[in-house]
Design a protein around this motif. Structure first.
Motif, PDB file in Angstrom:
ATOM      1  N   HIS A   1      -9.223 -32.995  93.650  1.00 57.35           N
ATOM      2  CA  HIS A   1      -9.914 -31.776  93.251  1.00 57.35           C
ATOM      3  C   HIS A   1      -8.895 -30.637  93.185  1.00 57.35           C
ATOM      4  N   ALA A   2      -9.212 -29.629  92.401  1.00 63.64           N
ATOM      5  CA  ALA A   2      -8.395 -28.423  92.344  1.00 63.64           C
ATOM      6  C   ALA A   2      -9.313 -27.284  91.971  1.00 63.64           C
ATOM      7  N   ASN A   3      -8.810 -26.080  92.188  1.00 63.47           N
ATOM      8  CA  ASN A   3      -9.654 -24.903  91.972  1.00 63.47           C
ATOM      9  C   ASN A   3     -10.231 -24.862  90.558  1.00 63.47           C
ATOM     10  N   ARG A   4      -9.424 -25.270  89.566  1.00 66.22           N
ATOM     11  CA  ARG A   4      -9.881 -25.178  88.174  1.00 66.22           C
ATOM     12  C   ARG A   4     -10.493 -26.487  87.660  1.00 66.22           C
ATOM     13  N   VAL A   5     -10.817 -27.409  88.578  1.00 68.27           N
ATOM     14  CA  VAL A   5     -11.567 -28.617  88.201  1.00 68.27           C
ATOM     15  C   VAL A   5     -13.059 -28.305  88.332  1.00 68.27           C
ATOM     16  N   GLU A   6     -13.834 -28.523  87.271  1.00 69.23           N
ATOM     17  CA  GLU A   6     -15.280 -28.289  87.354  1.00 69.23           C
ATOM     18  C   GLU A   6     -15.908 -29.309  88.296  1.00 69.23           C
TER      19      GLU A   6
END
Lengths: 246, 246
Positions: B110-115
């Motif tokens: 996961h990452a901050n800009r993953v929906e």
């Protein structure tokens, strides 16, 4: 879309009104408002920024921009491509991806293992390449459109046309899984432009490899793995770019 | 499909009867007959050839093969991947393409800009990766399936899990358009395995870059052009492969 691109004839005195997919993208995806700044480029010319000076956020959309160009057109990419015409869906993908990576001219050529029907696909018959090239430029924040040349017969391309462009390149690489040389050996310590030829699904036939060799191409392999055309083009372009940068 | 792959439990005493998409491919696309040879591999095991010993060329298809394995399983690829979870359609394409290029383990993080919704897509929620990995192996004539690990939270991945695998790699590369170093500098003359981390559309946020740096990742850029995830992964994989081969 990481930059908004426009043709110079769309612009009047540093202002443009967008009403098409670009306006819709600015409204719906970027959700900009009056006063916001955005990257902007003129196709085959400079790039810089633009400020939103007016906007209509419901259908039919429009966006008014005031343009400031700060950088001139970047030099042409050091790699040109000879590509055996792929099937239409693959061609679209390759055009966008290789444009995003940066390419000067793309020669689409016939080859023994290219299905004749591919030449009748609407993207080819109507030369409808531009949306796919623009898509690549809009992704990569570039403004220089690649040139596309069609060569519907292999022999006239390699025997008659190629000799007229040969001297534009320092190195001529034929991608071939059976190739004897390594990219590294051929491009290391070379400067100048590179012409890269990538075959169809199933590869070049012996006659074609022979013709390329006669014209000074060096057949290179990047390993035993068989790759799809799109993967192979990106992989080869990336390796050549790295060698040219070093 | 450049090789027919099967699980070892499908094979009895060097014989197999295919009845699914593999049989259909042999009948319809390859148009083989009894006696013909074909490349054959056992998933996560050796590869060689197989001979068609029986075939039914109309629906429902079947193909009987007699198998001869001549090569043992190839060593694991020298590159592993940390990939911010892309949208499902992009994930499918990346899994096939990077498997074709050769990869050991793929950590989907996961990452901050993953929906958040991407984690609920059926391919992820049901861990339905295998068809896309097999597609890559069948293209590249490989038999070794990559491993897929899911990390639904970024912080536990980078702070708790990563330290347990760090020493498997000689070099830890964070792909970042703002990266200060060059791949060349970091990988030249290094042997050993490489872990490559590629961010989401829009890139890693500062906090994530900082976390990767704290764990010993070096942030590298391959230029100013913004690339789609699939193009970027292939471009980076290819450049790293070239540097590892040299």
């Amino acid at each position: 879309m990481n930059i908004i691109l426009a043709d110079s004839y769309e612009i009047t005195d540093k202002h443009i009104r967008l009403t098409d997919y670009r306006a819709e993208h600015i409204v719906k995806v970027l959700q900009l408002n009056t006063g916001d700044m955005i990257r902007f480029g003129i196709i085959n010319d400079g790039r810089g920024k633009a400020q939103v000076t007016g906007i209509r956020q419901k259908f039919p959309f429009f966006v008014d921009l005031k343009i400031e160009i700060s950088e001139s057109l970047a030099p042409v990419a050091p790699i040109d491509l000879v590509l055996a015409l792929p099937r239409p869906i693959m061609l679209k993908r390759v055009l966008s991806q290789v444009t995003a990576l940066g390419v000067g001219t793309i020669h689409l050529v016939h080859a023994n293992r290219v299905e004749k029907s591919f030449w009748k696909a609407s993207i080819v018959a109507e030369k409808n390449f531009r949306p796919y090239l623009l898509h690549g430029l809009e992704q990569a924040v570039d403004t220089r459109l690649p040139e596309i040349c069609l060569h519907r017969r292999f022999k006239p391309f390699i025997e008659d046309h190629f000799p007229t462009i040969r001297d534009r390149y320092r190195t001529h690489i034929l991608a071939d899984p059976g190739g004897k040389s390594s990219l590294q050996l051929e491009i290391d310590n070379e400067s100048g432009r590179v012409l890269l030829a990538v075959g169809p699904e199933g590869g070049w036939v012996d006659y074609e490899v022979q013709k390329f060799r006669e014209q000074g191409f060096i057949d290179c392999s990047i390993g035993e793995r068989i790759l799809k055309v799109d993967t192979a083009v990106i992989a080869l372009h990336s390796r050549i770019s790295l060698l040219l940068e070093s």
